[in-house]
Write a protein that holds these residues in place. Structure first.
Motif, PDB file in Angstrom:
ATOM      1  N   HIS A 152       0.821  -1.212   0.000  1.00 46.46           N
ATOM      2  CA  HIS A 152       0.000   0.000   0.000  1.00 46.46           C
ATOM      3  C   HIS A 152       0.852   1.258   0.000  1.00 46.46           C
ATOM      4  N   LEU A 153       2.055   1.174   0.585  1.00 46.47           N
ATOM      5  CA  LEU A 153       2.950   2.332   0.575  1.00 46.47           C
ATOM      6  C   LEU A 153       3.327   2.704  -0.853  1.00 46.47           C
ATOM      7  N   TYR A 154       3.594   1.707  -1.666  1.00 47.96           N
ATOM      8  CA  TYR A 154       4.005   1.952  -3.043  1.00 47.96           C
ATOM      9  C   TYR A 154       2.824   2.400  -3.900  1.00 47.96           C
ATOM     10  N   LEU A 155       1.660   1.827  -3.653  1.00 49.78           N
ATOM     11  CA  LEU A 155       0.471   2.245  -4.396  1.00 49.78           C
ATOM     12  C   LEU A 155       0.172   3.717  -4.140  1.00 49.78           C
ATOM     13  N   ILE A 208      -6.195  10.541   2.687  1.00 51.60           N
ATOM     14  CA  ILE A 208      -5.356   9.442   3.167  1.00 51.60           C
ATOM     15  C   ILE A 208      -4.239   9.161   2.166  1.00 51.60           C
ATOM     16  N   VAL A 209      -4.578   9.128   0.882  1.00 43.07           N
ATOM     17  CA  VAL A 209      -3.541   8.917  -0.132  1.00 43.07           C
ATOM     18  C   VAL A 209      -2.525  10.060  -0.092  1.00 43.07           C
ATOM     19  N   ALA A 210      -2.988  11.285   0.082  1.00 45.76           N
ATOM     20  CA  ALA A 210      -2.063  12.424   0.145  1.00 45.76           C
ATOM     21  C   ALA A 210      -1.106  12.308   1.318  1.00 45.76           C
ATOM     22  N   ASP A 211      -1.605  11.813   2.443  1.00 42.81           N
ATOM     23  CA  ASP A 211      -0.755  11.584   3.610  1.00 42.81           C
ATOM     24  C   ASP A 211       0.355  10.591   3.271  1.00 42.81           C
ATOM     25  N   TYR A 212      -0.025   9.487   2.658  1.00 45.18           N
ATOM     26  CA  TYR A 212       0.975   8.479   2.290  1.00 45.18           C
ATOM     27  C   TYR A 212       1.910   8.980   1.198  1.00 45.18           C
ATOM     28  N   ARG A 213       1.377   9.731   0.255  1.00 44.32           N
ATOM     29  CA  ARG A 213       2.224  10.258  -0.818  1.00 44.32           C
ATOM     30  C   ARG A 213       3.325  11.160  -0.242  1.00 44.32           C
ATOM     31  N   ALA A 214       2.975  11.950   0.757  1.00 47.70           N
ATOM     32  CA  ALA A 214       3.973  12.815   1.391  1.00 47.70           C
ATOM     33  C   ALA A 214       5.103  12.003   2.008  1.00 47.70           C
TER      34      ALA A 214
END
Length: 292
Positions: A152-155, A208-214
């Motif tokens: 999920h980190l890579y996605l 949530i995706v933006a958090d992980y993208r950062a």
């Protein structure tokens, strides 16, 4: 099932000119802030918070982008950087009258807590971290087939568009996968709580995706700068985690000690959602930390 933490008030508190956080606040005494992880809300702390409130002021917010807190649009990498999210928490505590406080975080909240400790050492008296390694080290220890555990980190590291659409198309299945796969005790997350986590996550896919993208970009830059400048976590630090070092082939305690000289590192047999699976163990770890 009553999903509110017993005895806690729920408030919306502005942390800057544009963003307000939802927080549950209860108890009296020295303050401690508890930050939730993915894919959860402040409710993950319901057992721990109720215990600590016997002799502490306990502040349990939903992070920016999660739960009932505001979800600003991702206008730049900094919108959901851990630096920005950590500043949210420092401002939240200050608006509640606490310029200095203990801080505990799980998963995503733990990364925010680490950044708060590095950027705001005058505000964070004690720091507790549940089941992560710092952002920079996280990417360094993932390699080969073992990295599949963190797919999920890579996605969510991909540019805006595709990850949001893919996750939104099967949001309950996506977020539910982690709630099921990462717990060793399914009863620790009762049905109504699980449904609340799914609802909140379903409504917050983009943030949530933006958090992980950062965490695949600007957060790494911030960690690298700290490492180059010798910036450390100088307060007492307690880390409680599963034995990810054995699973992924690294020395987890050594990774943390490089950032936190005053370290208490503990392994647990509980699953990732340890504050719900074994709240008594987490309460003890937090009380031990606060006594240092």
């Amino acid at each position: 099932m009553n999903l509110a933490i017993p005895g806690f008030d729920h408030r919306r508190i502005a942390v800057d000119d544009e963003v307000s956080l939802h927080a549950a606040v209860g108890g009296e005494g020295s303050p401690i802030v508890l930050l939730h992880g993915f894919p959860q809300t402040h409710l993950m702390w319901r057992h721990v918070a109720a215990d600590l409130a016997a002799d502490h002021t306990v502040i349990v917010p939903d992070l920016r982008g999660y739960g009932a807190s505001d979800r600003p649009a991702e206008v730049s990498p900094e919108t959901y950087s851990k630096r920005t999210m950590a500043t949210d928490i420092v401002n939240l505590a200050a608006r509640l009258g606490h310029r200095r406080f203990a801080l505990a975080g799980h998963d995503r909240g733990a990364l925010v807590a680490v950044r708060a400790g590095l950027d705001h050492p005058e505000a964070v008296s004690h720091l507790a971290i549940l089941d992560v390694v710092p952002t920079l080290d996280m990417w360094e220890v993932l390699h080969g087939a073992n990295a599949a555990v963190a797919f999920h980190l890579y996605l969510m590291a991909q540019p805006p568009g595709l990850p949001e659409r893919m996750i939104a198309a099967s949001a309950d299945e996506f977020f539910g996968f982690f709630l099921d796969a990462w717990t060793k005790d399914p009863e620790a997350i009762p049905g109504p709580v699980r449904e609340e986590y799914l609802r909140a996550s379903r409504e917050a896919v983009a943030s949530i995706v933006a958090d992980y993208r950062a965490s695949a970009g600007v957060d790494i830059d911030h960690d690298r700068a700290d490492r180059a400048n010798g910036n450390l976590l100088r307060m007492p630090v307690s880390v409680v985690q599963q034995d990810w070092g054995a699973a992924l082939g690294y020395d987890a305690a050594a990774v943390w000690r490089a950032w936190a000289p005053d370290l208490d590192h503990r392994l647990t047999g509980a699953g990732h959602f340890m504050a719900e699976e074994d709240p008594a163990m987490i309460v003890k770890a937090l009380r031990d930390l606060l006594a240092r």
